[in-house]
Design a protein around this motif. Structure first.
Motif, PDB file in Angstrom:
ATOM      1  N   THR A  82       0.910  -1.218  -0.020  1.00  0.00           N
ATOM      2  CA  THR A  82       0.086  -0.136   0.109  1.00  0.00           C
ATOM      3  C   THR A  82       0.768   1.265  -0.159  1.00  0.00           C
ATOM      4  OG1 THR A  82      -1.742  -1.073   1.273  1.00  0.00           O
ATOM      5  CG2 THR A  82      -1.946   1.309   1.388  1.00  0.00           C
ATOM      6  N   LEU A  83       0.758   2.148  -0.927  1.00  0.00           N
ATOM      7  CA  LEU A  83       1.482   3.529  -1.108  1.00  0.00           C
ATOM      8  C   LEU A  83       0.656   4.690  -0.684  1.00  0.00           C
ATOM      9  CD1 LEU A  83       3.223   3.099  -4.606  1.00  0.00           C
ATOM     10  CD2 LEU A  83       4.229   2.922  -2.479  1.00  0.00           C
ATOM     11  N   GLY A  84       1.167   5.580   0.239  1.00  0.00           N
ATOM     12  CA  GLY A  84       0.426   6.647   0.532  1.00  0.00           C
ATOM     13  C   GLY A  84       0.288   6.676   1.996  1.00  0.00           C
ATOM     14  N   LEU A  85       0.304   7.707   2.436  1.00  0.00           N
ATOM     15  CA  LEU A  85       0.075   8.366   3.851  1.00  0.00           C
ATOM     16  C   LEU A  85      -1.260   7.828   4.417  1.00  0.00           C
ATOM     17  CD1 LEU A  85       0.821   9.278   6.721  1.00  0.00           C
ATOM     18  CD2 LEU A  85       0.311  11.560   5.898  1.00  0.00           C
ATOM     19  N   TYR A  86      -2.411   8.580   3.570  1.00  0.00           N
ATOM     20  CA  TYR A  86      -3.921   8.279   3.728  1.00  0.00           C
ATOM     21  C   TYR A  86      -4.141   6.860   3.645  1.00  0.00           C
ATOM     22  CZ  TYR A  86      -3.518  13.376   4.562  1.00  0.00           C
ATOM     23  OH  TYR A  86      -3.217  14.463   5.190  1.00  0.00           O
ATOM     24  N   GLU A  87      -3.878   6.248   2.621  1.00  0.00           N
ATOM     25  CA  GLU A  87      -4.312   4.922   2.283  1.00  0.00           C
ATOM     26  C   GLU A  87      -3.669   3.965   3.291  1.00  0.00           C
ATOM     27  OE1 GLU A  87      -3.963   7.576  -1.546  1.00  0.00           O
ATOM     28  OE2 GLU A  87      -2.584   7.234   0.164  1.00  0.00           O
ATOM     29  N   SER A  88      -2.496   4.108   3.584  1.00  0.00           N
ATOM     30  CA  SER A  88      -1.710   3.470   4.882  1.00  0.00           C
ATOM     31  C   SER A  88      -2.748   3.648   6.226  1.00  0.00           C
ATOM     32  CB  SER A  88      -0.388   3.790   4.914  1.00  0.00           C
ATOM     33  OG  SER A  88       0.278   3.673   3.812  1.00  0.00           O
TER      34      SER A  88
END
Length: 187
Positions: free
Chosen positions: A58-64
């Motif tokens: 999973t990539l991305g701060l909010y996605e994580s």
């Protein structure tokens, strides 16, 4: 197959307040540290390829943050970029959450270098990115993909690469390094 990585002289440091890597070590200690760091980067590269192929990346701060909120028990590794602009409360909360939930945390010095590492290891050499079957948001140069944070979930089956990464973090904790920092330098 792992490609050459975009780094010249990577180093591992402790950013958690424990015993940090010393830059004034004798050559043999410095060389050993460099070899261990390069081994870690190779291991991370292999792990990222496997996780991507198995759809566990999973990539991305909010996605994580969404994955951590709903499925934290399945996360084995969180990688965050230690950029100056990433010092806001979101990253502090992600790091605290990982610590509280026994999720291994690895810091990379810059999100640009993390993006370069991901692009290098996830782009098949025989195919241009536009024709590959790899997730477009990872390879598209004009993408707005957030490379400041990524998660790797545990595999469904026993996996040697994951076991090696877990051993690395266990060994790091034994030596007082809670949150290793990898310094990647673009070539």
């Amino acid at each position: 197959m792992t490609k050459d990585l975009p780094c010249e002289e990577p180093q591992v440091e402790d950013v958690s307040g424990g015993a940090a890597a010393c830059h004034n070590k004798p050559d043999s200690a410095h060389d050993e540290e460099m070899m261990m760091t390069e081994k870690l980067i190779g291991l991370l590269s292999k792990l990222l390829v496997e996780a991507h192929n198995d759809r566990r990346l999973t990539l991305g701060l909010y996605e994580s943050a969404q994955i951590l909120e709903t499925n934290a028990d399945h996360v084995m590794l969180c990688v965050v970029a230690d950029d100056d602009d990433n010092s806001d409360c979101h990253f502090t909360l992600i790091e605290a959450f990982c610590y509280q939930n026994d999720i291994d945390l690895l810091k990379v010095d810059k999100s640009g270098e993390l993006q370069a590492l991901l692009t290098a290891v996830l782009t098949p050499p025989e195919l241009p990115p536009s024709t590959s079957d790899i997730n477009d948001n990872v390879l598209k140069p004009d993408s707005n993909t957030d490379y400041s944070c990524l998660l790797v979930e545990f595999p469904l089956d026993n996996n040697e690469t994951c076991n090696e990464m877990i051993r690395f973090f266990n060994d790091s904790r034994v030596h007082g390094i809670l949150h290793p920092l990898i310094k990647l330098v673009k070539r």
